[in-house]
Design a protein around this motif. Structure first.
Motif, PDB file in Angstrom:
ATOM      1  N   ALA A   1      38.865-100.830  -9.237  1.00 35.83           N
ATOM      2  CA  ALA A   1      37.422-100.671  -9.222  1.00 35.83           C
ATOM      3  C   ALA A   1      37.024 -99.521 -10.139  1.00 35.83           C
ATOM      4  N   GLY A   2      35.803 -99.594 -10.657  1.00 38.20           N
ATOM      5  CA  GLY A   2      35.251 -98.487 -11.422  1.00 38.20           C
ATOM      6  C   GLY A   2      35.585 -98.474 -12.887  1.00 38.20           C
ATOM      7  N   VAL A   3      36.273 -99.505 -13.393  1.00 39.81           N
ATOM      8  CA  VAL A   3      36.621 -99.542 -14.814  1.00 39.81           C
ATOM      9  C   VAL A   3      35.478-100.214 -15.571  1.00 39.81           C
ATOM     10  N   ARG A   4      34.755 -99.437 -16.361  1.00 36.89           N
ATOM     11  CA  ARG A   4      33.621 -99.962 -17.120  1.00 36.89           C
ATOM     12  C   ARG A   4      34.037-100.468 -18.489  1.00 36.89           C
ATOM     13  N   GLY A   5      35.135 -99.946 -19.003  1.00 38.19           N
ATOM     14  CA  GLY A   5      35.583-100.368 -20.326  1.00 38.19           C
ATOM     15  C   GLY A   5      37.032-100.008 -20.536  1.00 38.19           C
ATOM     16  N   ILE A   6      37.611-100.548 -21.597  1.00 40.15           N
ATOM     17  CA  ILE A   6      39.004-100.285 -21.888  1.00 40.15           C
ATOM     18  C   ILE A   6      39.245-100.484 -23.377  1.00 40.15           C
ATOM     19  N   MET A   7      39.987 -99.559 -23.981  1.00 38.01           N
ATOM     20  CA  MET A   7      40.483 -99.750 -25.344  1.00 38.01           C
ATOM     21  C   MET A   7      41.928-100.197 -25.183  1.00 38.01           C
ATOM     22  N   PHE A   8      42.132-101.517 -25.204  1.00 40.12           N
ATOM     23  CA  PHE A   8      43.405-102.065 -24.776  1.00 40.12           C
ATOM     24  C   PHE A   8      44.397-102.256 -25.917  1.00 40.12           C
ATOM     25  N   ASP A   9      43.978-102.095 -27.152  1.00 41.46           N
ATOM     26  CA  ASP A   9      44.877-102.375 -28.266  1.00 41.46           C
ATOM     27  C   ASP A   9      45.647-101.114 -28.637  1.00 41.46           C
TER      28      ASP A   9
ATOM     29  N   TYR B   1      32.932 -88.148 -19.574  1.00 44.56           N
ATOM     30  CA  TYR B   1      32.413 -88.960 -18.479  1.00 44.56           C
ATOM     31  C   TYR B   1      31.231 -88.220 -17.862  1.00 44.56           C
ATOM     32  N   PRO B   2      30.121 -88.899 -17.610  1.00 45.08           N
ATOM     33  CA  PRO B   2      28.975 -88.207 -17.008  1.00 45.08           C
ATOM     34  C   PRO B   2      29.327 -87.495 -15.706  1.00 45.08           C
ATOM     35  N   GLN B   3      30.084 -88.147 -14.841  1.00 49.71           N
ATOM     36  CA  GLN B   3      30.403 -87.529 -13.556  1.00 49.71           C
ATOM     37  C   GLN B   3      31.376 -86.378 -13.702  1.00 49.71           C
ATOM     38  N   ASN B   4      32.089 -86.306 -14.836  1.00 48.36           N
ATOM     39  CA  ASN B   4      33.042 -85.218 -15.073  1.00 48.36           C
ATOM     40  C   ASN B   4      32.395 -83.990 -15.699  1.00 48.36           C
ATOM     41  N   TYR B   5      31.165 -84.120 -16.137  1.00 50.80           N
ATOM     42  CA  TYR B   5      30.516 -83.027 -16.864  1.00 50.80           C
ATOM     43  C   TYR B   5      30.438 -81.779 -15.989  1.00 50.80           C
TER      44      TYR B   5
ATOM     45  N   LEU C   1      44.615 -90.753  -9.997  1.00 51.74           N
ATOM     46  CA  LEU C   1      45.903 -90.076 -10.062  1.00 51.74           C
ATOM     47  C   LEU C   1      46.924 -90.829 -10.899  1.00 51.74           C
ATOM     48  N   HIS C   2      46.574 -92.011 -11.371  1.00 51.33           N
ATOM     49  CA  HIS C   2      47.509 -92.781 -12.190  1.00 51.33           C
ATOM     50  C   HIS C   2      47.340 -92.376 -13.652  1.00 51.33           C
ATOM     51  N   PRO C   3      48.428 -92.182 -14.410  1.00 51.75           N
ATOM     52  CA  PRO C   3      48.287 -91.754 -15.811  1.00 51.75           C
ATOM     53  C   PRO C   3      47.537 -92.743 -16.691  1.00 51.75           C
ATOM     54  N   ASP C   4      47.462 -94.020 -16.309  1.00 51.87           N
ATOM     55  CA  ASP C   4      46.692 -94.977 -17.095  1.00 51.87           C
ATOM     56  C   ASP C   4      45.204 -94.642 -17.110  1.00 51.87           C
ATOM     57  N   ASP C   5      44.742 -93.856 -16.134  1.00 52.96           N
ATOM     58  CA  ASP C   5      43.330 -93.489 -16.068  1.00 52.96           C
ATOM     59  C   ASP C   5      43.002 -92.265 -16.915  1.00 52.96           C
ATOM     60  N   GLU C   6      44.036 -91.649 -17.504  1.00 56.86           N
ATOM     61  CA  GLU C   6      43.894 -90.586 -18.505  1.00 56.86           C
ATOM     62  C   GLU C   6      43.333 -89.276 -17.967  1.00 56.86           C
ATOM     63  N   LEU C   7      43.397 -89.094 -16.665  1.00 56.97           N
ATOM     64  CA  LEU C   7      43.084 -87.794 -16.086  1.00 56.97           C
ATOM     65  C   LEU C   7      44.353 -87.112 -15.596  1.00 56.97           C
ATOM     66  N   VAL C   8      45.462 -87.800 -15.741  1.00 53.32           N
ATOM     67  CA  VAL C   8      46.798 -87.246 -15.488  1.00 53.32           C
ATOM     68  C   VAL C   8      47.644 -87.491 -16.729  1.00 53.32           C
ATOM     69  N   ASN C   9      48.354 -86.474 -17.176  1.00 51.98           N
ATOM     70  CA  ASN C   9      49.278 -86.608 -18.295  1.00 51.98           C
ATOM     71  C   ASN C   9      50.681 -86.214 -17.837  1.00 51.98           C
TER      72      ASN C   9
ATOM     73  N   LEU D   1      47.952 -99.561 -22.050  1.00 53.38           N
ATOM     74  CA  LEU D   1      46.529 -99.876 -22.016  1.00 53.38           C
ATOM     75  C   LEU D   1      45.809 -98.749 -21.286  1.00 53.38           C
ATOM     76  N   ARG D   2      44.673 -98.310 -21.837  1.00 52.04           N
ATOM     77  CA  ARG D   2      44.007 -97.118 -21.330  1.00 52.04           C
ATOM     78  C   ARG D   2      42.694 -97.526 -20.675  1.00 52.04           C
ATOM     79  N   ARG D   3      42.563 -97.239 -19.410  1.00 54.45           N
ATOM     80  CA  ARG D   3      41.362 -97.604 -18.657  1.00 54.45           C
ATOM     81  C   ARG D   3      40.360 -96.461 -18.693  1.00 54.45           C
ATOM     82  N   CYS D   4      39.098 -96.790 -18.883  1.00 56.40           N
ATOM     83  CA  CYS D   4      38.040 -95.786 -18.807  1.00 56.40           C
ATOM     84  C   CYS D   4      37.360 -95.920 -17.445  1.00 56.40           C
ATOM     85  N   VAL D   5      37.780 -95.090 -16.509  1.00 58.29           N
ATOM     86  CA  VAL D   5      37.277 -95.160 -15.134  1.00 58.29           C
ATOM     87  C   VAL D   5      36.114 -94.184 -14.993  1.00 58.29           C
ATOM     88  N   ASP D   6      35.076 -94.401 -15.799  1.00 54.34           N
ATOM     89  CA  ASP D   6      33.952 -93.463 -15.810  1.00 54.34           C
ATOM     90  C   ASP D   6      32.967 -93.787 -14.691  1.00 54.34           C
TER      91      ASP D   6
END
Length: 751
Positions: free
Chosen positions: A305-313, A384-388, A490-498, A515-520
């Protein structure tokens, strides 16, 4: 580095034809470039003219240029003169030069960045190949009524023999065609090298073809009036489309033909289906660097849930050519929804230009400086707006939108306009390259940590066989008994964990997801005594840099989590041992597991993509010939998850959506073995077992056996209870099981 020979900045000795500069002595050159000279360069003096290749952008309607203060004394602005900024192109001596001049502006136009940059391409016969790029970061600029002279030392992708760049452009009135730029390369003290005459091409610094497809029922975004909702007082209200948003950064986004409407499936799109859809349906796509990008307006993302977009290539040698936005989550005709759609489209396309999230820029190579509060204070399309989180004052989405001027930051605009060619063009350098090679101290312990959070990275086993998929578990817990609020990504695919990996060779690399998910979307959780920790499991053996554990030996891993308030929480070091193979069978199995296609299938949790057929064949060979080997559980997991799920593919003409229906019988055959072995402690980790068991239950439900589905789920609760997990973990599993039962009854019950 280039693959061509020679140096395009040198003089005639290195060219097959004498460059224009050889017609001048050094003294004559200085005289001809005197900015005080009143006669502009003309065709007779070697400056060929060209009509503009494209129209001026809307923001350039004003006729008066505003160069501003110039080094060495600037003349007053001259009314009714064309701005010199934009793109120029010329050839000479077997090279083509694409030049970008960014030293003046017009009212309402893109911000002046005061830089000059260019890309060289070597030409031979009917072929053209990239040679290298340069940028002058701090040029001196001298203005007169007739010309502008720009000069400075360039930074190059090669060792340039003549590093000084001097650009002279005649100033023309708005009713005249633009003047050509004469580019002279020099070396100290003032020795001329090559000269290029570059006619004007476009007011934009770069031009990209944008192909957009959408699924049936999805209404693509058109425009948003920024004055519809509160915005900063210094940000003018205007109608923004996606191309207009990039035009404000100096980038031309040309819509390629009409938007194609393709068949849809309401069950949503998985990573593997998006990857396959791009390869089939991006009509401009090819395995080569090119200024072309594809965006799919899909219905929904399946799996989170919460994935609005993805740069999958981000999986092969030619990345960043495709992205997707998910209409079901951002749809709506009200102003707030339209604003969210604009941001999501621009954000995902920004990734295609190789822009990282605001809090990740220090992981690029070379590392870029983070903005305030570890990047979370950036007012950018890429935050991300909510991360600001500004340094002073309240953060969150409302604060972001109240302060956001609908622009990229200055550093992002420098990248878009003046970044080296391969770092920006789609299909060239991989996303965030070379972020794979990082400095180990990036994940050093903070000097002080008052975040109230602790991050742990651990593995379910002490060591891994060579070729075995490496899976790690992340745990985020509170150290503050009063509780802490943060996000649950908490999953690294969401790019808030490295996760940094120091390999046995001593090289430190960054795990980068396939594949990188944008969970904004705001998903705040409260960690306190009732729920003190979050858990996640991640397969990190393969990412878009390939296999990360390619040799036996000891690996050191460390994770970093970016909290909602900007805190960076660093885990202790985890040491993993990859054992040497001890038999020929071990070697053969490692080879079967470690192909590139097998790595992609494991990362994608199965795929029907024809491009991965040999990988599927290898995994099937493991199951059939080595079914009792520990590696077989991973092959069965990928196969079973894929069988249990449908697979969507689109015909090349975009007219037909083919849905391979789920195969619950085959899914049960594979997943039941995964669950059985794992319950005995000889298979996958407990979090992956949780996933496999719930998907096994769904396969039973698909066959009409809800009783067996519920029995399978009940066994999952008993397993966690018997393992003596902490009560809140067992309670969380029990809640998840009850939710799954209700969903299966609603979907597959008798009504």
């Amino acid at each position: 580095m280039s693959t061509a020979s020679g140096d395009p900045t040198t003089g005639s000795a290195d060219f097959s034809a004498a460059p224009l500069a050889d017609a001048f002595s050094p003294d004559e050159w200085e005289s001809s470039q005197n900015p005080a000279t009143e006669e502009p360069l003309t065709e007779a003096s070697g400056a060929a003219e060209a009509q503009p290749a494209s129209q001026e952008p809307v923001s350039e309607a004003a006729a008066t240029s505003q160069p501003g203060a110039a080094a060495g004394g600037a003349a007053a602005p001259v009314p009714a003169l064309r701005p010199t900024r934009g793109r120029y192109r010329g050839t000479g001596g077997g090279y083509q030069l694409d030049l970008r001049v960014d030293v003046d502006s017009v009212p309402g136009g893109p911000k002046v960045l005061r830089k000059v940059s260019g890309d060289f391409f070597s030409t031979s016969g009917g072929t053209t190949a990239y040679f290298g790029s340069f940028v002058v970061h701090a040029p001196s600029v001298s203005w007169s009524a007739t010309r502008v002279v720009i000069k400075g030392i360039g930074s190059y992708t090669w060792q340039a023999g003549y590093p000084i760049v001097q650009v002279t452009i005649p100033r023309r009135r708005t009713n005249q065609p633009p003047g050509a730029a004469t580019v002279q390369f020099l070396r100290p003290p003032n020795q001329p090298g090559a000269t290029y005459v570059c006619p004007y091409v476009s007011p934009y610094f770069r031009t990209v073809e944008w192909e957009q497809d959408s699924v049936t029922g999805a209404v693509p975004f058109l425009s948003y009036n920024t004055g519809s909702l509160p915005q900063p007082p210094n940000s003018p209200a205007r109608i923004l489309t996606v191309p207009r948003a990039f035009a404000e950064a100096g980038i031309e986004l040309q819509v390629s033909g009409t938007a194609n409407v393709i068949a849809n499936n309401q069950n949503g799109w998985t990573n593997t289906e998006l990857h396959a859809a791009m390869q089939t349906n991006f009509s401009l796509w090819r395995n080569a660097p090119q200024w072309k990008v594809w965006l799919l307006v899909a219905s929904a993302y399946e799996g989170m849930a919460g994935v609005r977009g993805i740069m999958f290539d981000a999986a092969d040698a030619f990345q960043r050519q495709g992205c997707a936005v998910f209409y079901d989550l951002i749809k709506g005709s009200d102003a707030e929804s339209q604003r969210a759609q604009l941001r999501t489209y621009v954000h995902e396309l920004g990734h295609a230009f190789n822009l990282l999230h605001s809090w990740q820029k220090n992981l690029a190579q070379p590392p870029a400086p983070l903005g305030g509060n570890n990047g979370l204070a950036d007012l950018s399309w890429m935050n991300y707006p909510q991360n600001y989180q500004p340094l002073n004052g309240n953060g969150g989405a409302a604060a972001y939108w109240g302060a956001f001027p609908f622009q990229f930051t200055d550093n992002e605009q420098i990248h878009l306009r003046h970044g080296f060619y391969k770092n920006v063009v789609m299909g060239a350098n991989a996303f965030s390259v070379g972020a794979a090679e990082i400095e180990p101290e990036l994940f050093d312990e903070p000097l002080a940590d008052q975040s109230g959070l602790r991050l742990d990275l651990r593995a379910d086993k002490n060591g891994f066989a060579f070729g075995e998929p490496v899976v790690v578990e992340l745990k985020l817990e509170t150290t503050d008994l009063r509780g802490v609020s943060t996000h649950n990504h908490l999953h690294p695919d969401d790019e808030l964990v490295n996760i940094a990996i120091r390999q046995p060779s001593g090289r430190t690399v960054l795990y980068r997801p396939l594949l990188r998910r944008c969970v904004d979307q705001d998903q705040t959780v409260r960690l306190d005594t009732s729920r003190p920790a979050l858990y996640s499991s991640a397969y990190i053996g393969y990412g878009h840099d390939g296999h990360y554990f390619q040799q036996p030996g000891t690996y050191q891993l460390r994770a970093s989590y970016v909290a909602s308030d900007g805190s960076r929480i660093v885990s202790p070091v985890l040491r993993l041992n990859v054992r040497h193979p001890v038999s020929q069978t071990d070697v053969q199995l490692a080879e079967l597991m470690m192909g590139e296609e097998q790595g992609k299938i494991l990362a994608l949790r199965g795929s029907d993509s024809p491009s991965l057929q040999s990988g599927n064949d290898a995994l099937q060979e493991i199951i059939e010939r080595h079914g009792t080997h520990p590696f077989a559980v991973y092959a069965r997991l990928a196969k079973g998850l894929n069988f249990e799920h449908e697979f969507k593919s689109i015909s090349p003409d975009k007219a037909e959506l083919t849905v391979r229906p789920p195969d619950p019988k085959s899914g049960i055959e594979q997943l039941s073995q995964v669950v059985k072995v794992s319950e005995q402690g000889k298979g996958v980790d407990n979090l992956t077992l949780n996933l496999a068991t719930r998907r096994l239950a769904r396969a039973y439900a698909r066959q009409g056996d809800l009783e067996e589905a519920n029995t399978t789920l009940d066994r999952l609760v008993r397993h966690f209870g018997a393992k003596k997990f902490k009560p809140y973990v067992v309670d969380a599993v029990r809640d998840q099981v009850e939710t799954t039962k209700a969903r299966l009854t609603a979907e597959f019950g008798d009504g």
